[in-house]
Structures are given as structure tokens and as C-alpha cells.
Motif scaffolding. Structure first.
Motif, PDB file in Angstrom:
ATOM      1  N   ASP A  72       0.833  -1.203   0.000  1.00  0.00           N
ATOM      2  CA  ASP A  72       0.000   0.000   0.000  1.00  0.00           C
ATOM      3  C   ASP A  72       0.871   1.257   0.000  1.00  0.00           C
ATOM      4  N   ARG A  73       1.996   1.216   0.709  1.00  0.00           N
ATOM      5  CA  ARG A  73       2.894   2.372   0.724  1.00  0.00           C
ATOM      6  C   ARG A  73       3.583   2.537  -0.629  1.00  0.00           C
ATOM      7  N   ALA A  87      -6.031  -9.083  -0.085  1.00  0.00           N
ATOM      8  CA  ALA A  87      -6.157  -7.742  -0.653  1.00  0.00           C
ATOM      9  C   ALA A  87      -7.631  -7.363  -0.751  1.00  0.00           C
ATOM     10  N   ASP A 136       2.191   1.614  -3.437  1.00  0.00           N
ATOM     11  CA  ASP A 136       1.083   2.081  -4.257  1.00  0.00           C
ATOM     12  C   ASP A 136       0.927   3.599  -4.130  1.00  0.00           C
ATOM     13  N   LEU A 150      -7.763  -1.583  -3.964  1.00  0.00           N
ATOM     14  CA  LEU A 150      -6.494  -2.226  -4.301  1.00  0.00           C
ATOM     15  C   LEU A 150      -6.736  -3.575  -4.977  1.00  0.00           C
ATOM     16  N   ARG A 198      -0.989   5.610  -6.942  1.00  0.00           N
ATOM     17  CA  ARG A 198      -2.156   4.744  -7.133  1.00  0.00           C
ATOM     18  C   ARG A 198      -2.410   4.465  -8.621  1.00  0.00           C
TER      19      ARG A 198
END
Length: 310
Positions: free
Chosen positions: A48-49, A80, A51, A84, A56
Motif C-alpha cells: 500500500d505504501r 487484498a 502504491d 487495491l 495509485r
């Protein structure tokens, strides 16, 4: 040992090789993805970091190199959620027979490009390399593992090239997770017999090159980091998981008498036990996490942590 690298490679990846025939690490020793979902949860926080650092993008990759049975790739895909999950493409890379895993693509070669997070979990230790006895004039040894007479070592240049190639395909981040060693310990003579070893059916056995066992050696992660270059950090799994996973639920340490709360306590206690195994000082917690940021600063991915000491 003459042509030890070739013999090792044939034993693992030849036509009748250990991995080519379909053996997976789970058949022979306990690995972190088998303990529970917590490693995948931590990697999803890291993803996620990545991303966020990439803005994104419409597609985000998670690539599991040396996937074995595909347990880690499958767990990341299954856990997930939210937006995402719709953008996430999960790929398992392994030479063994393809596994039918929902939502996971299975390939034999590294993708040409990775836009997201590439993870080599216990991949580099299975890359064959020359086994030598000192004294020896190999230039890699002169820099990274000077050998005295009669001392054994594994020449890590093969792993260095493999890791540099993998990192060079990535925009986002690349993470190697493995048992390893550091130059200062090698120079100090901590590994006089080297680290080459074999495993079969959950036990350490004498190494043979007949395809009957998993052949492995610890990784000179500092040399791999230097070969790939760029922005990187080398920390312990113990510290990395503490930074990525939420702290244990307070109920995990005190039972309760109600049934519903009791089940919650059992779940919390089980989770705390699994995390403790992943972070054990003399076990999996001693894994090195070599993290390279490629287009995303490492400082955006992990907070400052103590340097890794195996």
C-alpha cells in the motif's frame, strides 16, 4: 569443489532436479508463509505504501519470485481488499509445475517490468553459486569474504547478479527476505565451514547433488545490496514486522470468562503466537529484509530501524 555451481544447479533445476520435479519448501521445512496470514498482511501494508508512492496507478503488481507452492502469492491475493484488489495483479514465479491458485498468474521467468512490489522470499539462498576452499583468488571473495587456508565459502557473485537484474526490472520496491550474513562477520571468521547445507523431510542432511534434497546457503545480503545499488535498507524481519503489523491485541494476554469474548481472546492469542514465531530472535526473526526503493524512497516505506544483525 570443481564445478560445484553446475552440480548444484543441475541438482535443483535440471530435468530431474529437486524443484523441477515439483518439490516445494513446505514439504521439507517450515517457512514463514505457512505460519499464518501475518507475513502477507505485513507485505500488503508495504505494498500500500508502494502504491501511494507510485500515485495509485491503474495496475499494481505483486510478484513473488521463487514462489515454491505459491502460498505467499495466494495469501496476498486473498487478503487484498477494497480498490487495491481491483487493480492488483499477483504473479508467482517458479520453475516447478504451475499451481492452480485463484487470481494468481504462474510463470517460469521474471516479468520484464514490475510496477509495484517484487518479493524474493527465500529465493536468493536457492540460487547456486561456486563452493570454494581458501586460499582463493576470486575477486568477489577478495572484497566480500577473504578466506584463510582451509576455510570454506560460497562465492556470491551469482546471487548479486540475479538480485541486481530483479531490482532493475522494478519501479516501486523490491524486497529480498532470507537468511544471510554480513561482511564483518565473514571477515571475523564466523563461518569457517561456509553455510552450504541440505534439507529433506524436515531434517538437515548431508548435501548430495542427486536431486533428492534442497540445497541452500545463506546470502551475502550486503553484497547483493551493493550490486543492485540505489536507495536501500537492510533490517531484520523482527524489526520490519514490528513496524508493519499492528501491535498485539491487549486481550491476547488475559483470558475472559464470556464465550464470545473468550473466542476473541483465543484468536488474539493465536495471532500473537504466530507473530512471535515470525519475529523470534533465534529463528525467523533473524531473516534479513533487504528493501530497495525504485522511484519510491525507502524512507516512505519503512521508518528508521536498527541495522540488521543475523
Amino acid at each position: 569443489m570443481e564445478d560445484s555451481e553446475g552440480a548444484w544447479r543441475t541438482a535443483l533445476y535440471g530435468p530431474q532436479g529437486f524443484f523441477t520435479r515439483g518439490s516445494i519448501p513446505a514439504d521439507h521445512f517450515r517457512t514463514a508463509p505457512l505460519i499464518g496470514p501475518e507475513l502477507a498482511e505485513a507485505l500488503l501494508v508495504l505494498l500500500d505504501r508502494v502504491d501511494a508512492g507510485l500515485g495509485r496507478p491503474p495496475r499494481l503488481d505483486f510478484v513473488d519470485v521463487g514462489a515454491g507452492g505459491g502460498e505467499l502469492a495466494a495469501a496476498v491475493r486473498a487478503l487484498a481488499g477494497g480498490p487495491l484488489a481491483e487493480r492488483l495483479h499477483v504473479t508467482a514465479v517458479d520453475v516447478g509445475p504451475p499451481r492452480a491458485l485463484p487470481g494468481v498468474a504462474w510463470v517460469r521467468e521474471l516479468p520484464a517490468t514490475v510496477h509495484g512490489l517484487l518479493v524474493g522470499h527465500e529465493w536468493l539462498d536457492a540460487i547456486p553459486c561456486p563452493l570454494v576452499v581458501g586460499p582463493h583468488d576470486d575477486p568477489w571473495l577478495a572484497r566480500w569474504w577473504p578466506l584463510g587456508p582451509g576455510r570454506h565459502a560460497e562465492v556470491g557473485s551469482t546471487r548479486d547478479r540475479a538480485w541486481a537484474d530483479a531490482v532493475g526490472r522494478v519501479r516501486g520496491a523490491a524486497l529480498a527476505v532470507d537468511y544471510g550474513h554480513r561482511k564483518e562477520d565473514r571477515v571475523a571468521g564466523r563461518y569457517p565451514e561456509g553455510t552450504f547445507a541440505a534439507y529433506r523431510d524436515g531434517r538437515r542432511v548431508p548435501p548430495v547433488f542427486d536431486g533428492s534434497c534442497d540445497l541452500t546457503a545463506h546470502v551475502a545480503l550486503d553484497a547483493c545490496a551493493d550490486a543492485a545499488g540505489g536507495d536501500w535498507v537492510l533490517v531484520s524481519q523482527r524489526d520490519a514486522l514490528a513496524a508493519l503489523l499492528p501491535p498485539p491485541h491487549p486481550d491476547a494476554s488475559r483470558p475472559t470468562r464470556t464465550r464470545s469474548a473468550g473466542m476473541a481472546w483465543l484468536d488474539a492469542a493465536a495471532r500473537a503466537s504466530r507473530v512471535a514465531e515470525l519475529r523470534a530472535v533465534d529463528g525467523l526473526g533473524s531473516f534479513g529484509w533487504l528493501l530497495h526503493g525504485v522511484g519510491v524512497p525507502v524512507s516512505d516505506l519503512l521508518p528508521p530501524l536498527p541495522p540488521w544483525r543475523p
